[in-house]
Design a protein around this motif. Structure first.
Motif, PDB file in Angstrom:
ATOM      1  N   ASP A 301       0.845  -1.203   0.000  1.00 35.02           N
ATOM      2  CA  ASP A 301       0.000   0.000   0.000  1.00 35.02           C
ATOM      3  C   ASP A 301       0.876   1.247   0.000  1.00 35.02           C
ATOM      4  O   ASP A 301       1.953   1.261   0.581  1.00 35.02           O
ATOM      5  CB  ASP A 301      -0.892   0.026   1.247  1.00 35.02           C
ATOM      6  N   SER A 302       0.384   2.293  -0.663  1.00 31.73           N
ATOM      7  CA  SER A 302       1.161   3.525  -0.730  1.00 31.73           C
ATOM      8  C   SER A 302       1.318   4.123   0.660  1.00 31.73           C
ATOM      9  O   SER A 302       0.486   3.965   1.525  1.00 31.73           O
ATOM     10  CB  SER A 302       0.485   4.522  -1.665  1.00 31.73           C
ATOM     11  N   PRO A 307       7.597   2.480  -2.888  1.00 34.12           N
ATOM     12  CA  PRO A 307       8.686   2.703  -3.844  1.00 34.12           C
ATOM     13  C   PRO A 307       8.225   3.512  -5.058  1.00 34.12           C
ATOM     14  O   PRO A 307       7.176   3.240  -5.637  1.00 34.12           O
ATOM     15  CB  PRO A 307       9.071   1.275  -4.253  1.00 34.12           C
ATOM     16  N   VAL A 308       9.023   4.522  -5.416  1.00 37.61           N
ATOM     17  CA  VAL A 308       8.769   5.330  -6.609  1.00 37.61           C
ATOM     18  C   VAL A 308      10.065   5.382  -7.399  1.00 37.61           C
ATOM     19  O   VAL A 308      11.135   5.661  -6.839  1.00 37.61           O
ATOM     20  CB  VAL A 308       8.313   6.760  -6.248  1.00 37.61           C
ATOM     21  N   ARG A 313       9.828  10.319 -10.086  1.00 34.97           N
ATOM     22  CA  ARG A 313       9.482  11.048  -8.872  1.00 34.97           C
ATOM     23  C   ARG A 313       9.195  12.529  -9.122  1.00 34.97           C
ATOM     24  O   ARG A 313       8.200  13.070  -8.585  1.00 34.97           O
ATOM     25  CB  ARG A 313      10.583  10.883  -7.831  1.00 34.97           C
ATOM     26  N   PRO A 314      10.009  13.255  -9.917  1.00 37.09           N
ATOM     27  CA  PRO A 314       9.696  14.683 -10.126  1.00 37.09           C
ATOM     28  C   PRO A 314       8.327  14.925 -10.747  1.00 37.09           C
ATOM     29  O   PRO A 314       7.663  15.929 -10.442  1.00 37.09           O
ATOM     30  CB  PRO A 314      10.815  15.154 -11.070  1.00 37.09           C
ATOM     31  N   LEU A 315       7.889  14.019 -11.606  1.00 43.48           N
ATOM     32  CA  LEU A 315       6.598  14.182 -12.273  1.00 43.48           C
ATOM     33  C   LEU A 315       5.436  14.032 -11.302  1.00 43.48           C
ATOM     34  O   LEU A 315       4.337  14.539 -11.551  1.00 43.48           O
ATOM     35  CB  LEU A 315       6.474  13.171 -13.420  1.00 43.48           C
ATOM     36  N   LYS A 380       0.389   4.461 -12.805  1.00 45.43           N
ATOM     37  CA  LYS A 380      -0.707   3.630 -12.288  1.00 45.43           C
ATOM     38  C   LYS A 380      -0.452   3.244 -10.838  1.00 45.43           C
ATOM     39  O   LYS A 380      -1.369   3.274  -9.991  1.00 45.43           O
ATOM     40  CB  LYS A 380      -0.872   2.365 -13.146  1.00 45.43           C
ATOM     41  N   ALA A 381       0.809   2.870 -10.521  1.00 48.22           N
ATOM     42  CA  ALA A 381       1.135   2.479  -9.156  1.00 48.22           C
ATOM     43  C   ALA A 381       0.913   3.647  -8.193  1.00 48.22           C
ATOM     44  O   ALA A 381       0.508   3.450  -7.043  1.00 48.22           O
ATOM     45  CB  ALA A 381       2.586   1.993  -9.088  1.00 48.22           C
ATOM     46  N   ALA A 382       1.204   4.864  -8.656  1.00 49.40           N
ATOM     47  CA  ALA A 382       1.032   6.027  -7.778  1.00 49.40           C
ATOM     48  C   ALA A 382      -0.427   6.200  -7.365  1.00 49.40           C
ATOM     49  O   ALA A 382      -0.715   6.729  -6.283  1.00 49.40           O
ATOM     50  CB  ALA A 382       1.537   7.286  -8.489  1.00 49.40           C
TER      51      ALA A 382
END
Length: 384
Positions: A301-302, A307-308, A313-315, A380-382
């Motif tokens: 879970d986020s 993990p990113v 990450r900047p986006l 999608k994961a974000a």
């Protein structure tokens, strides 16, 4: 000590004798419990065993189609005997008399008798209805005994010791018997008390798992279904859960045995997480229909430790939310600029400018398949 099944058989035999016709007893899910033997003096012989009754006795349950056909006569809410005419096209060669088995206003099953003729049935004697009432009380007692299966389900789904899970699996399997298949539902987030089994249609067990993360805590609901291909009972139960607390509900693939439930729970939880991330997938989402989220939901879970990829990450910073949305829609549209611009209601030149900014921020090449895959999955994961 005499078994409860023996009590059912005695009562069915009693009803058969009182009405002079072979009787069968099924629970409200159309699973066969007992059936009376044919009496050669009753006027019935082998030819009265139409395909529907034969299948019910041999397989100990009726098909979903047969159940739907009989239920259209209102037997699920009937308070008195229901006469059902013959219909050879449906495999019902003889009419039926259905005696609803009730207890305290709830139908728990049905006693079925083959009609001796196509004419109106004779009145059912009071002793036969009294026997049905005794059957109803027995079925209600059994339902109450099964009602507290939640702790077993919780132990089986939670990270308990192997010994505890094995014991819970055995206890749950014994209580459920051979009544599969089942669907496991995940309602998330669930901030209400655990509802009673009787308030959730088709529920065999309910429990609350205090799962950390945006989709927790989660309610697990084990639902009886008719066939692996018919999830309508699971959707009916999901609708009740939505009405009670308004969460999203994920549905895992159907299972037959308790040892399959942990896998079904992972699927149901993944479907619930996907519905929270992408509202268009919900509010009820089946694991088989959530596409790439079947893989992505295997990630934790986020949260602070989620993990990113460093390039992406900047986006994902709030200041670049519009660029991230543009990139996701572009990739959802298989890189087709026309479709993307139309979906976003922007000019193509605006699209090209935004995509160039995405490449500058991430260092990724949107003409490279692997870079596009990394960006697409990261976006999608974000959401999860």
């Amino acid at each position: 000590m005499r078994s409860v099944k023996g009590d059912y058989q005695d009562l069915v035999d009693e009803i058969s004798a009182l009405l002079g016709a072979p009787a069968t007893l099924e629970d409200r899910d159309f699973r066969l419990i007992a059936f009376g033997a044919h009496d050669s003096g009753s006027g019935f012989d082998e030819t009265t065993l139409d395909p529907v009754r034969t299948r019910s006795i041999l397989t100990r349950r009726s098909t979903a189609e047969v159940r739907a056909w009989f239920e259209k006569f209102g037997i699920a809410t009937a308070e008195s005997p229901v006469h059902i005419p013959a219909d050879p096209a449906a495999g019902v060669l003889r009419g039926r008399l259905c005696l609803p088995v009730r207890h305290r206003g709830t139908v728990h099953g049905y006693v079925w008798l083959l009609a001796g003729s196509d004419g109106p049935p004779a009145p059912v004697p009071a002793p036969a209805m009294a026997a049905c009432a005794r059957i109803g009380a027995l079925l209600a007692d059994e339902a109450r005994a099964r009602a507290d299966l939640g702790p077993y389900l919780l132990t089986l789904l939670a990270p308990e010791s192997a010994e505890s899970r094995a014991s819970a699996r055995a206890s749950l399997g014994e209580a459920l018997g051979g009544g599969g298949p089942y669907a496991l539902l995940c309602a998330a987030p669930w901030a209400q008390p655990v509802p009673g089994v009787r308030t959730v249609p088709g529920a065999a067990a309910l429990c609350l798992l205090p799962v950390p993360g945006p989709a927790g805590p989660r309610l697990a609901a084990l639902i009886r279904i008719r066939t692996r291909s018919d999830l309508s009972p699971a959707h009916l139960a999901a609708g009740g859960l939505l009405a009670a607390a308004g969460p999203v509900v994920g549905i895992g693939n159907p299972v037959h045995a308790p040892d399959e439930l942990p896998g079904a729970w992972r699927e149901a939880s993944a479907a619930a997480r996907a519905a929270l991330a992408r509202p268009r997938l919900g509010p009820v989402a089946q694991w088989s229909e959530i596409g790439p989220y079947r893989l992505l939901a295997a990630l934790p879970d986020s949260g602070p430790g989620h993990p990113v990829d460093p390039a992406v990450r900047p986006l994902l910073e709030p200041a670049h939310a519009e660029l991230a949305r543009t990139a996701e829609v572009f990739l959802d549209c298989a890189g087709q600029a026309g479709r993307t611009a139309s979906t976003l209601s922007i000019h193509r030149q605006t699209l090209y400018y935004r995509l160039s900014r995405v490449e500058q921020l991430t260092g990724l090449d949107l003409h490279d398949g692997e870079d596009r895959l990394l960006l697409h999955m990261s976006l999608k994961a974000a959401r999860l």
